[in-house]
Design an enzyme around this catalytic site. Structure first.
Site, PDB file in Angstrom:
ATOM      1  N   ALA A  29       0.894  -1.190   0.094  1.00  0.00           N
ATOM      2  CA  ALA A  29      -0.074   0.121   0.090  1.00  0.00           C
ATOM      3  C   ALA A  29       0.922   1.136   0.091  1.00  0.00           C
ATOM      4  O   ALA A  29       0.735   2.166   0.984  1.00  0.00           O
ATOM      5  CB  ALA A  29      -0.825   0.053   1.021  1.00  0.00           C
ATOM      6  N   HIS A  31       3.062   4.643  -0.523  1.00  0.00           N
ATOM      7  CA  HIS A  31       2.703   6.059  -0.580  1.00  0.00           C
ATOM      8  C   HIS A  31       4.100   6.875  -0.615  1.00  0.00           C
ATOM      9  O   HIS A  31       4.987   6.329  -0.587  1.00  0.00           O
ATOM     10  CB  HIS A  31       1.706   6.212   0.869  1.00  0.00           C
ATOM     11  CG  HIS A  31       2.450   5.901   2.094  1.00  0.00           C
ATOM     12  ND1 HIS A  31       3.621   6.372   2.597  1.00  0.00           N
ATOM     13  CD2 HIS A  31       2.121   5.123   2.884  1.00  0.00           C
ATOM     14  CE1 HIS A  31       3.773   5.960   3.576  1.00  0.00           C
ATOM     15  NE2 HIS A  31       3.088   4.939   3.890  1.00  0.00           N
ATOM     16  N   GLY A  33       5.685   8.259   1.413  1.00  0.00           N
ATOM     17  CA  GLY A  33       6.942   7.909   2.601  1.00  0.00           C
ATOM     18  C   GLY A  33       7.793   6.739   2.088  1.00  0.00           C
ATOM     19  O   GLY A  33       8.958   6.807   2.133  1.00  0.00           O
ATOM     20  N   HIS A  34       7.191   5.742   1.424  1.00  0.00           N
ATOM     21  CA  HIS A  34       7.751   4.603   0.937  1.00  0.00           C
ATOM     22  C   HIS A  34       8.465   5.103  -0.286  1.00  0.00           C
ATOM     23  O   HIS A  34       9.808   4.700  -0.537  1.00  0.00           O
ATOM     24  CB  HIS A  34       6.908   3.415   0.412  1.00  0.00           C
ATOM     25  CG  HIS A  34       6.109   3.057   1.443  1.00  0.00           C
ATOM     26  ND1 HIS A  34       4.646   2.980   1.342  1.00  0.00           N
ATOM     27  CD2 HIS A  34       6.461   2.255   2.661  1.00  0.00           C
ATOM     28  CE1 HIS A  34       4.208   2.563   2.542  1.00  0.00           C
ATOM     29  NE2 HIS A  34       5.143   1.899   3.199  1.00  0.00           N
ATOM     30  N   GLN A  58       4.136  -9.819  13.098  1.00  0.00           N
ATOM     31  CA  GLN A  58       4.258  -8.764  14.184  1.00  0.00           C
ATOM     32  C   GLN A  58       2.943  -8.032  14.263  1.00  0.00           C
ATOM     33  O   GLN A  58       2.663  -6.980  14.933  1.00  0.00           O
ATOM     34  CB  GLN A  58       4.981  -7.346  13.230  1.00  0.00           C
ATOM     35  CG  GLN A  58       4.164  -7.132  11.849  1.00  0.00           C
ATOM     36  CD  GLN A  58       5.232  -6.252  11.284  1.00  0.00           C
ATOM     37  OE1 GLN A  58       6.253  -6.922  10.572  1.00  0.00           O
ATOM     38  NE2 GLN A  58       5.176  -4.968  11.047  1.00  0.00           N
ATOM     39  N   LYS A 146       9.768   7.733  10.806  1.00  0.00           N
ATOM     40  CA  LYS A 146       8.467   7.709  11.422  1.00  0.00           C
ATOM     41  C   LYS A 146       8.182   6.547  12.316  1.00  0.00           C
ATOM     42  O   LYS A 146       7.640   6.759  13.545  1.00  0.00           O
ATOM     43  CB  LYS A 146       7.380   7.511  10.437  1.00  0.00           C
ATOM     44  CG  LYS A 146       5.968   7.231  10.738  1.00  0.00           C
ATOM     45  CD  LYS A 146       4.989   7.461   9.817  1.00  0.00           C
ATOM     46  CE  LYS A 146       3.613   7.249  10.307  1.00  0.00           C
ATOM     47  NZ  LYS A 146       3.461   5.806  10.821  1.00  0.00           N
ATOM     48  N   GLN A 150      10.975   1.116  16.037  1.00  0.00           N
ATOM     49  CA  GLN A 150      11.306   0.032  15.095  1.00  0.00           C
ATOM     50  C   GLN A 150      12.673   0.422  14.367  1.00  0.00           C
ATOM     51  O   GLN A 150      13.554  -0.613  14.484  1.00  0.00           O
ATOM     52  CB  GLN A 150      10.383   0.056  13.904  1.00  0.00           C
ATOM     53  CG  GLN A 150      11.015  -0.670  12.792  1.00  0.00           C
ATOM     54  CD  GLN A 150       9.824  -1.064  11.822  1.00  0.00           C
ATOM     55  OE1 GLN A 150       8.615  -1.623  12.011  1.00  0.00           O
ATOM     56  NE2 GLN A 150      10.056  -0.248  10.544  1.00  0.00           N
ATOM     57  N   SER A 183       0.111   3.995   5.633  1.00  0.00           N
ATOM     58  CA  SER A 183      -0.944   2.943   4.722  1.00  0.00           C
ATOM     59  C   SER A 183      -2.110   2.862   5.606  1.00  0.00           C
ATOM     60  O   SER A 183      -3.311   2.713   4.749  1.00  0.00           O
ATOM     61  CB  SER A 183      -0.234   1.686   4.742  1.00  0.00           C
ATOM     62  OG  SER A 183       1.193   1.671   4.218  1.00  0.00           O
TER      63      SER A 183
HETATM   64  P1  AMP Z   1       5.289   0.288   6.219  1.00  0.00           P
HETATM   65  O1  AMP Z   1       5.002  -0.484   4.885  1.00  0.00           O
HETATM   66  O2  AMP Z   1       4.469   0.873   6.971  1.00  0.00           O
HETATM   67  O3  AMP Z   1       5.862  -1.300   7.114  1.00  0.00           O
HETATM   68  O4  AMP Z   1       6.844   0.777   6.113  1.00  0.00           O
HETATM   69  C1  AMP Z   1       7.793   0.544   5.399  1.00  0.00           C
HETATM   70  C2  AMP Z   1       8.863   1.676   5.534  1.00  0.00           C
HETATM   71  O5  AMP Z   1       8.526   2.967   5.280  1.00  0.00           O
HETATM   72  C3  AMP Z   1       9.333   1.611   7.252  1.00  0.00           C
HETATM   73  O6  AMP Z   1      10.542   1.805   7.219  1.00  0.00           O
HETATM   74  C4  AMP Z   1       8.711   2.896   7.501  1.00  0.00           C
HETATM   75  O7  AMP Z   1       9.384   3.454   8.640  1.00  0.00           O
HETATM   76  C5  AMP Z   1       8.543   3.694   6.387  1.00  0.00           C
HETATM   77  N1  AMP Z   1       7.619   4.936   6.289  1.00  0.00           N
HETATM   78  C6  AMP Z   1       6.373   4.794   6.494  1.00  0.00           C
HETATM   79  N2  AMP Z   1       5.642   5.757   6.603  1.00  0.00           N
HETATM   80  C7  AMP Z   1       6.515   6.873   6.247  1.00  0.00           C
HETATM   81  C8  AMP Z   1       6.526   8.144   6.100  1.00  0.00           C
HETATM   82  N3  AMP Z   1       5.456   8.775   6.209  1.00  0.00           N
HETATM   83  N4  AMP Z   1       7.811   8.787   5.987  1.00  0.00           N
HETATM   84  C9  AMP Z   1       8.827   8.091   5.784  1.00  0.00           C
HETATM   85  N5  AMP Z   1       9.027   6.782   5.948  1.00  0.00           N
HETATM   86  C10 AMP Z   1       8.011   6.323   6.070  1.00  0.00           C
END
Ligand code: AMP
Length: 273
Positions: A29, A31, A33-34, A58, A146, A150, A183
């Site tokens: 999903a 966005h 950030g990714h 998790q 963020k 972790q 997400s």
């Molecule tokens: P997730 O898919 O939520 O597990 O996130 C995958 C990676 O993207 C992790 O290292 C998160 O910390 C990073 N991430 C998620 N949201 C953001 C964001 N808004 N800005 C920067 N990195 C992000």
């Protein structure tokens, strides 16, 4: 762009390439950030690998594992546009074993903050990240600030297990109004989204207090709690970069973290000072 789902196949393919690898682990999903993580990986490495796996270990019982957003087709397009070379799509069946050897989150740092509201969550995170890092064997792996706790625990794991990878922290990407991209934001109704803005507002207020030389943690926390009302709060904490509690903010060595629930959606945010 290659799409691989077998761990051994990916391992063999990457080994054969013999190039520097930037790796971005995600739960999909995707966005902005990714995408920011991917862009950094693209700049600094010859090959970019993204994994997409909603990791069951998790999620605690009763959490949103089954309804976690899955957008495989859109994610593939995003990766292609962002210049990803390989997407790794493992399955629960091909990445986990029966009665397997487990890594555990540390007893203190893994069970405070997010680890206190979600006991066991970080053991699941470390288990999967250890596997993924061993499969991809990247030069650099990119993680968002963020998810500050972790990130800290992954840095500790890499150090404690003598792993040969550089962990690269990336700043949080936000919506124009300040909401940290996640997400899980798609779960929010427009009313809940408005409420959720109190989270970043409380962090901005704290940062403003600090810029005016208010360093007392209790005073800052009280002000933040007022702003966050009436959201259900998981925690508001101010810690140093080692995640130890502090009484006074020390600029350059402080993180302010909030976990709050908007509607039924748990949201995390933080600022690094
Ligand atoms: P997730 O898919 O939520 O597990 O996130 C995958 C990676 O993207 C992790 O290292 C998160 O910390 C990073 N991430 C998620 N949201 C953001 C964001 N808004 N800005 C920067 N990195 C992000």
């Amino acid at each position: 762009m290659k799409i691989i789902s077998e761990p051994q196949e990916l391992k063999a393919y990457l080994k054969e390439q013999n190039k520097t690898i930037g790796y971005v682990p995600t739960m999909g999903a995707l966005h902005e950030g990714h995408i920011e993580l991917i862009k950094n990986a693209r700049k600094e490495n010859e090959l970019v690998v993204v994994s997409i796996f909603v990791n069951p270990t998790q999620f605690l019982k009763g959490e949103d594992l089954d309804k976690y957003p899955r957008r495989d087709e859109a994610d593939k397009k995003i990766c292609e546009l962002a210049g990803v070379d390989v997407i790794f799509f493992p399955t629960k069946e091909n990445i986990y074993f029966e009665d397997e050897v487990k890594i555990e989150a540390p007893e203190v740092r893994g069970y405070v903050l997010e680890g206190a509201t979600r006991p066991g969550h970080f053991s699941g995170v470390l288990r999967i990240v250890m596997k993924l890092l061993n499969i991809v064997n990247p030069t650099r792996a990119y993680f968002g600030k963020k998810d500050a706790q972790q990130l800290n625990l992954i840095q500790l794991m890499v150090r404690h297990y003598y792993m040969d990878v550089e962990i690269v922290p990336i700043n949080t990407v936000r919506e124009a109004d300040g909401l940290a991209r996640s997400s899980r934001n798609i779960y929010l109704t427009s009313e809940q989204r408005k409420e959720a803005l109190k989270i970043s507002a409380s962090l901005y207020a704290a940062s403003k207090m600090i810029s005016k030389k208010e360093f007392d943690v209790q005073t800052i926390k009280e002000e933040m709690l007022k702003i966050l009302e009436p959201l259900e709060i998981g925690y508001v904490e101010i810690v140093n970069r080692e995640f130890k509690p502090i009484n006074d903010v020390e600029v350059g060595n402080t993180i302010i973290l909030v976990e709050a629930v908007a509607g039924t959606t748990r949201l995390l945010d933080n600022i690094w000072l």
